[in-house]
Write a protein that holds these residues in place. Structure first.
Motif, PDB file in Angstrom:
ATOM      1  N   ASN A 141      55.614 115.889  15.973  1.00 32.65           N
ATOM      2  CA  ASN A 141      55.919 116.651  14.782  1.00 32.65           C
ATOM      3  C   ASN A 141      57.076 117.608  15.047  1.00 32.65           C
ATOM      4  O   ASN A 141      56.964 118.514  15.871  1.00 32.65           O
ATOM      5  N   THR A 143      48.294 106.378  21.568  1.00 32.54           N
ATOM      6  CA  THR A 143      48.848 106.844  20.282  1.00 32.54           C
ATOM      7  C   THR A 143      49.440 108.242  20.459  1.00 32.54           C
ATOM      8  O   THR A 143      48.812 109.109  21.072  1.00 32.54           O
ATOM      9  N   ARG A 144      50.638 108.413  19.959  1.00 28.29           N
ATOM     10  CA  ARG A 144      51.280 109.738  20.042  1.00 28.29           C
ATOM     11  C   ARG A 144      51.720 110.156  18.653  1.00 28.29           C
ATOM     12  O   ARG A 144      52.361 109.371  17.952  1.00 28.29           O
ATOM     13  N   THR A 145      51.379 111.383  18.306  1.00 31.36           N
ATOM     14  CA  THR A 145      51.859 111.919  17.037  1.00 31.36           C
ATOM     15  C   THR A 145      52.820 113.055  17.351  1.00 31.36           C
ATOM     16  O   THR A 145      52.464 114.010  18.060  1.00 31.36           O
ATOM     17  N   GLU A 155      50.951 115.212  20.149  1.00 32.82           N
ATOM     18  CA  GLU A 155      49.509 114.990  20.352  1.00 32.82           C
ATOM     19  C   GLU A 155      49.338 113.626  20.976  1.00 32.82           C
ATOM     20  O   GLU A 155      49.876 112.636  20.463  1.00 32.82           O
ATOM     21  N   THR A 210      53.724 105.641  10.426  1.00 31.80           N
ATOM     22  CA  THR A 210      52.981 105.166  11.600  1.00 31.80           C
ATOM     23  C   THR A 210      53.590 103.836  11.988  1.00 31.80           C
ATOM     24  O   THR A 210      53.814 102.965  11.138  1.00 31.80           O
ATOM     25  N   THR A 214      53.769 108.972  13.827  1.00 31.07           N
ATOM     26  CA  THR A 214      52.715 108.482  14.730  1.00 31.07           C
ATOM     27  C   THR A 214      53.134 107.128  15.293  1.00 31.07           C
ATOM     28  O   THR A 214      53.456 106.204  14.537  1.00 31.07           O
ATOM     29  N   PRO A 263      55.025 114.406  10.374  1.00 29.31           N
ATOM     30  CA  PRO A 263      54.616 113.770  11.636  1.00 29.31           C
ATOM     31  C   PRO A 263      54.964 112.279  11.710  1.00 29.31           C
ATOM     32  O   PRO A 263      54.861 111.561  10.716  1.00 29.31           O
ATOM     33  N   THR A 292      51.951 104.006  17.868  1.00 31.42           N
ATOM     34  CA  THR A 292      50.848 103.406  18.629  1.00 31.42           C
ATOM     35  C   THR A 292      51.439 102.450  19.667  1.00 31.42           C
ATOM     36  O   THR A 292      52.613 102.100  19.601  1.00 31.42           O
ATOM     37  N   ASN A 319      46.685 110.650  22.154  1.00 31.02           N
ATOM     38  CA  ASN A 319      45.322 110.136  22.073  1.00 31.02           C
ATOM     39  C   ASN A 319      45.360 108.690  22.559  1.00 31.02           C
ATOM     40  O   ASN A 319      45.688 107.786  21.804  1.00 31.02           O
ATOM     41  N   CYS A 339      61.486 111.155  15.737  1.00 35.74           N
ATOM     42  CA  CYS A 339      60.689 112.222  15.104  1.00 35.74           C
ATOM     43  C   CYS A 339      61.558 113.420  14.730  1.00 35.74           C
ATOM     44  O   CYS A 339      61.221 114.187  13.837  1.00 35.74           O
TER      45      CYS A 339
END
Ligand code: UD1
Length: 421
Positions: A75, A71-73, A66, A227, A41, A39, A43, A68, A33
């Protein structure tokens, strides 16, 4: 409060285990990243201590993360620091992977020298030699590697002194945005390298040859977001396959593939394993009593050093004997005295361990010495008579997601307990 794992051995594992995303792939993928202000992403990211550590390293640098589920995003639009501090790097050597991307994109990186680890000296000289070949000036200042490239990095033709997974990743990351072409020779061929190349290419990089010993990277001016799904954890896969075999069990592993374990599969088949491939994984059980097979750890596609400890546990309670030779790390037999506490007959001579199979193991209090040594103890405990308690679980928690839940689902009697320090 520290925790221990209490395992009542002697149950044949039967059931299905879903394999998590690969820790060793997720770490360099997350670091990727840093190469873009858009961003990234990911998974299928496992929830593990090492993933939390690399997230903290990235956050110190200014990356926003982030989360979830799996899943990570990430940035890296605005980097606020180019220093990876000692407190984080010392807990996980893979933090050194930020060096290449930081110096490639910002012309400056300061990363604590990882220092010794349980597996031996584990130098980073190849990482630094490669970056120097690409035009970086790397110096050691007060325990930190300081890498500078005020005019950016340029492509280079670089042959690695040893096959290093981490150095291959660090240099691939850096070369993807360096000026011109980089050719990495004697590169690591691990599936995680291919996963990283696929993600970099999805971000707009031009990486060819990943999975062979020569990787060619045509640098591009900038990368964009993407992604990407993290590949399955082949080391977790191998560990549970061995757990199935050592308990005389019948386990189906899903969200994975045998394609990542060619030599492990061949070795386990020689020892008496049967593998049945399925659409989303495979089933593994014994065709008869497990017997001794000699093994030597080697870079991929050879037998993975990370599966040496659980394989040793399997050989410790089989018919016959096995000579296990460790060629990757000089100090990867720390689990031997712990396995001996459970009744195994293992003699270490230099880089080789002579394992003579015994008929029974008995449960005992033991200590995890590192991630894979720890899982070797878990595997042995599942086959031992009586109760084993395993302490220093933080090692296991670095690399095995939901370990006890996955084993419980196959009938194992295993629980995590809090204990006084
Ligand atoms: C990675 C894996 C680890 C695995 C190892 C070998 C991750 C996060 N970790 O570790 O699980 O056990 O590959 O498959 O992916 N070396 C040098 N100089 C260097 C770099 C390495 O001498 O600059 C030596 C090391 O000391 C070791 C050997 O090369 O003896 C292989 O190490 P390397 O492949 O770099 O391991 P890691 O990337 O640290």
């Amino acid at each position: 409060m520290p925790t221990i794992l209490k395992i009542q051995g002697g149950v044949s594992l039967k059931g299905t285990i879903e394999i998590s995303g690969a820790k060793n792939s997720a770490l360099p993928l997350m670091v990727a990243c840093l190469l873009t202000d858009k961003p990234l992403t990911l998974t299928n990211v496992p929830n593990l201590a090492d993933i939390r550590t690399i997230t903290q390293v990235l956050e110190v640098l200014g990356v926003t993360a982030e989360v979830n589920g799996s899943t990570r995003t990430l940035n890296a639009a605005s980097i606020t620091s180019t220093t990876a501090p000692y407190d984080l790097v010392k807990t996980m050597r893979a933090s050194v992977l930020v060096l290449g991307p930081l110096v490639a994109r910002y012309g400056l990186a300061k990363v604590s020298l990882p220092g010794g680890c349980a597996l031996g000296a584990r130098a980073v000289d190849v990482h630094l030699e490669g970056l120097r070949a690409m035009g970086a000036i790397c110096e050691l200042e007060e325990g930190y590697i300081v890498a500078k490239a005020p005019n950016g990095l340029h492509g280079a033709s670089f042959t690695m002194r040893v096959v290093s997974v981490g150095a291959t990743e660090n240099l691939m990351l850096a070369a993807s945005i360096a000026k011109g072409q980089t050719i990495l020779r004697n590169a690591a061929r691990e599936p995680e390298i291919i996963d990283l190349a696929n993600c970099l290419n999805a971000m707009g990089a031009n990486v060819q040859g990943a999975g062979t010993d020569t990787i060619t990277i045509e640098g591009v001016p900038s990368l964009h977001g993407a992604t990407h799904k993290v590949m399955p954890d082949r080391l977790e896969t191998g560990s549970y396959a061995i757990a199935s075999l050592i308990t005389g069990g019948d386990v189906t592993l899903t969200n994975t593939s045998l394609e990542y374990l060619p030599m492990v599969r061949e070795t386990l088949e020689k020892a008496g394993a049967v593998f049945e491939e399925q659409a989303d994984g495979f089933r593994v059980y014994q065709s008869g009593p497990v017997h001794g097979v000699d093994v030597m750890t080697e870079p991929y596609p050879g037998f993975a050093t990370d599966l040496q400890a659980p394989f040793m546990a399997l050989m410790g309670i089989c018919e016959g004997a096995s000579m296990i030779t460790e060629t990757i790390f000089e100090n990867r037999f720390m689990h031997v005295p712990e396995l001996a506490r459970m009744g195994m007959n293992i003699q270490v001579h230099g880089a080789s361990a002579m394992v003579r199979g015994v008929k029974n193991l008995s449960g005992a209090p033991v200590m995890a010495t590192d991630i894979r040594g720890g899982v070797g103890l878990v595997v042995a405990a599942l086959a031992a008579k009586g109760e084993t308690t395993i302490s220093r679980l933080y090692h296991l928690d670095r690399g095995y997601e939901n370990l006890e839940a996955k084993l419980q689902a196959c009938g194992a009697t295993v629980e995590r307990l809090k204990v006084d320090a």
